[in-house]
Design a protein around this motif. Structure first.
Motif, mmCIF file in Angstrom:
data_model
loop_
_atom_site.group_PDB
_atom_site.id
_atom_site.type_symbol
_atom_site.label_atom_id
_atom_site.label_comp_id
_atom_site.label_asym_id
_atom_site.label_seq_id
_atom_site.Cartn_x
_atom_site.Cartn_y
_atom_site.Cartn_z
ATOM 1 N N GLN A 69 0.865 -1.306 -0.044
ATOM 2 C CA GLN A 69 0.183 -0.036 0.058
ATOM 3 C C GLN A 69 0.974 1.128 -0.005
ATOM 4 O O GLN A 69 0.749 2.214 -0.687
ATOM 5 N N PHE A 70 1.974 1.184 0.830
ATOM 6 C CA PHE A 70 2.715 2.132 0.921
ATOM 7 C C PHE A 70 3.655 2.445 -0.473
ATOM 8 O O PHE A 70 4.090 3.624 -0.759
ATOM 9 N N LEU A 71 3.801 1.580 -1.309
ATOM 10 C CA LEU A 71 4.597 1.604 -2.444
ATOM 11 C C LEU A 71 3.748 2.552 -3.136
ATOM 12 O O LEU A 71 4.231 3.360 -3.849
ATOM 13 N N LEU A 72 2.466 2.093 -3.267
ATOM 14 C CA LEU A 72 1.624 3.068 -4.376
ATOM 15 C C LEU A 72 1.600 4.574 -3.850
ATOM 16 O O LEU A 72 1.666 5.600 -4.544
ATOM 17 N N LEU A 73 1.464 4.809 -2.566
ATOM 18 C CA LEU A 73 1.523 6.259 -1.932
ATOM 19 C C LEU A 73 3.084 6.697 -2.206
ATOM 20 O O LEU A 73 3.099 8.139 -2.568
ATOM 21 N N PHE A 74 3.705 5.943 -2.009
ATOM 22 C CA PHE A 74 5.481 6.342 -2.288
ATOM 23 C C PHE A 74 5.646 6.779 -3.824
ATOM 24 O O PHE A 74 6.146 7.812 -4.050
ATOM 25 N N MET A 75 4.531 6.306 -4.665
ATOM 26 C CA MET A 75 4.908 6.668 -5.899
ATOM 27 C C MET A 75 3.995 7.924 -6.147
ATOM 28 O O MET A 75 3.982 8.377 -7.574
#
Lengths: 307, 261
Positions: free
Chosen positions: B79-85
């Motif tokens: 999930q954080f990967l997506l926010l990270f993006m």
């Protein structure tokens, strides 16, 4: 140096510049006068290859607008209507950026030269946003000169400046003129145009007229001489009119205003005649119509025609 | 190249004096790096077998032999990967909006356009000036995350998942493509507005597709994996080509001087 032939710019149905034809010689300061919205800035933008003409042809220093745009931009200097500085950057950084963009060899040397020349050296480290209007204008002029262009386009260089700053800028333009640079000067300041320009063009979408300020005066008003008397006898105006070379003579207060073709030759005869009649001539001078009169005359004629 | 570097230098010198841009470029990467690390830290010893039951079945199946705690951590990290993006989307938008609209309001574009710089050089310089900080921030934050994850107690499968192709594709391929897309979108928006904040807020619409992925994964409709990332990358390439074409058309001298509002 600048050759313009039937240059036209249309924005949709609106014609901003209509078939402009003119030539500006090398080393000449050419004044481009016209009211707001006349198309002066559009003309400058076309000649500096910022926008493309709809029709017509122009060459700048032998390079063709529309074909050699990159080379033209590298060779001309432009002072845009608004200085458009990077307010958060120092004066020195502002100039350094443009010196690099113009491909100046000695960037630091040229920046130093113009900062000193325009009296900005002491403030070189200050943000441009902290500068007064006059200082920003000087900085913009320095920016236009960094690459030592032979041809300069100055769009309203003294607009909005206080008299002292305006004089400083005008003096600097006079200095550039003495260096032999070709200057295309758009201005509203008619006194400025009168003092600086060899020729002026009066423009309102199309070029209404172009000539030297002196010739424009002559064409519109002829040459007139004012004789200031201690006291004026109306009969002396009659006597003046009787002379074959006098075109007109008018008594106004204690002055006699006489229309002549060749005042240099005819003034001594006229003075002699007036003295014979008992006149006590205090001063003799040429009546100069202001450029404003000439400008307004052309613009009103054009407005009349347009209506 | 000299002219491109000069403009990039100018952009950074000017735009990073703007507090809003500085906040976006500085605070956002910090937040998006520290938050997942904090979650990993606090979830390191928790019994999450009950929580795993709530995960989308498709994601549970993807966990395979992992423990419940590790599976939950991998889900959270994804999930954080997506926010990270979001970084390569938001940072360029902030820089480009302030840079282009800023130049419009101070009318500094005309003298710039009067120099021998070509519009392609100018657009490239402005794009790079906006995209490079975003890409660097994304990469640096990812590196910090990879280094710090095992230290804060991430389970070995979580650390291993950071090296899978999906992450690499996301950070090293999709990230730069997203940054390019964001810059060109900001150029298009900036040509129509006169206030940097409006430009920034309007351009922020660009994160909507990314939020779609976040919610899609939360709802169990999609599971992020390398195949899906390749599809995303293909779509990004198409979007970039279209937006670069539109951006370049709008970023012509005449259009800027006569049509930009």
């Amino acid at each position: 140096m600048i050759h313009v032939e039937s240059l036209t710019k249309k924005f949709g149905a609106l014609t901003a510049v209509d078939s402009l034809t003119l030539d500006v010689a090398e080393g000449e300061v050419f004044g481009f006068l016209g009211p707001n919205g006349a198309g002066k800035t559009t003309t400058v933008r076309m000649l500096t290859c910022l926008i493309a003409p709809t029709d017509g042809r122009a060459t700048i220093g032998g390079l063709t607008v529309g074909r050699d745009d990159h080379a033209i931009r590298a060779r001309v200097g432009i002072l845009t209507e608004t200085p458009g500085m990077y307010d958060r950057l120092s004066a020195e950084k502002n100039l350094t950026i443009f010196a690099k963009l113009y491909g100046v060899k000695d960037v630091a040397g040229q920046v130093d030269k113009y900062l000193r020349m325009l009296g900005l050296w002491e403030r070189r480290g200050d943000e441009a946003g902290s500068f007064s209007k006059g200082m920003r204008q000087k900085l913009a002029i320095a920016r236009a000169l960094l690459h030592e262009p032979k041809i300069l386009f100055l769009d309203e260089p003294t607009s909005g400046l206080d008299p002292e700053a305006a004089k400083l800028v005008r003096d600097f333009i006079a200095e550039l003129k003495s260096e032999g640079r070709t200057i295309f000067l758009c201005t509203h300041n008619l006194d400025e145009a009168d003092r600086l320009c060899g020729r002026i063009g009066i423009f309102r979408t199309r070029l209404l007229t172009v000539d030297t300020p002196a010739n424009l005066r002559r064409r519109l008003y002829g040459r007139k001489v004012v004789f200031h008397m201690k006291r004026l006898d109306p009969a002396w105006a009659e006597a003046a009119r009787a002379l074959p070379f006098v075109k007109e003579a008018q008594a106004v207060d204690s002055r006699l205003i006489v229309g002549l073709d060749e005042p240099e030759e005819q003034n001594p005869i006229l003075v002699r005649r007036l003295v014979e009649l008992g006149a006590e001539v205090q001063f003799v001078g040429e009546l100069r119509h202001s450029l404003e009169d000439i400008y307004l005359n052309f613009i009103r004629q054009e407005t009349g025609n347009g209506e | 190249m000299e002219r491109i570097l000069t403009i990039i230098d100018k952009e950074w010198a000017e735009v990073f004096k703007n507090r809003i841009v500085l906040f976006t470029v500085g605070f956002m990467p910090l937040m998006f790096t520290l938050m997942p690390l904090a979650i990993l830290f606090f979830s390191r010893n928790s019994d999450m077998s009950g929580d795993v039951a709530d995960l989308p079945p498709s994601f549970r199946a993807a966990c395979g032999e992992m423990s419940a705690g590790a599976c939950m951590q991998v889900f959270l990290v994804n999930q954080f990967l997506l926010l990270f993006m979001m970084m390569p989307l938001i940072i360029p938008v902030a820089i480009a909006a302030y840079s282009i609209v800023g130049e419009k309001t101070t009318r500094s574009l005309e003298p710039l356009l009067a120099t021998p710089i070509t519009t392609i050089e100018l657009l490239t310089a402005k794009s790079l000036a906006a995209a490079i900080p975003a890409i660097l921030a994304t990469w640096i934050c990812f590196a910090v995350f990879v280094i710090a994850a095992p230290i804060v107690g991430a389970a070995p499968p979580v650390v291993a998942s950071l090296f899978n192709p999906m992450w690499s594709l996301a950070v090293f391929v999709a990230g730069p493509l997203m940054a390019i897309m964001a810059v060109n979108f900001a150029v298009i928006v900036s040509s129509r507005v006169t206030d940097p904040r409006t430009a920034e807020q309007t351009s922020a619409v660009i994160i909507v597709p990314l939020l779609g992925l976040v919610f899609g994964q939360l709802a169990g409709v999609i599971v992020l994996n390398a195949q899906l990332m390749l599809v995303v990358i293909s779509l990004l390439v198409l979007a970039d080509v279209g937006l670069i074409y539109l951006g370049a058309r709008l970023f012509q001298r005449e259009a800027i001087l006569t049509k930009w509002k």
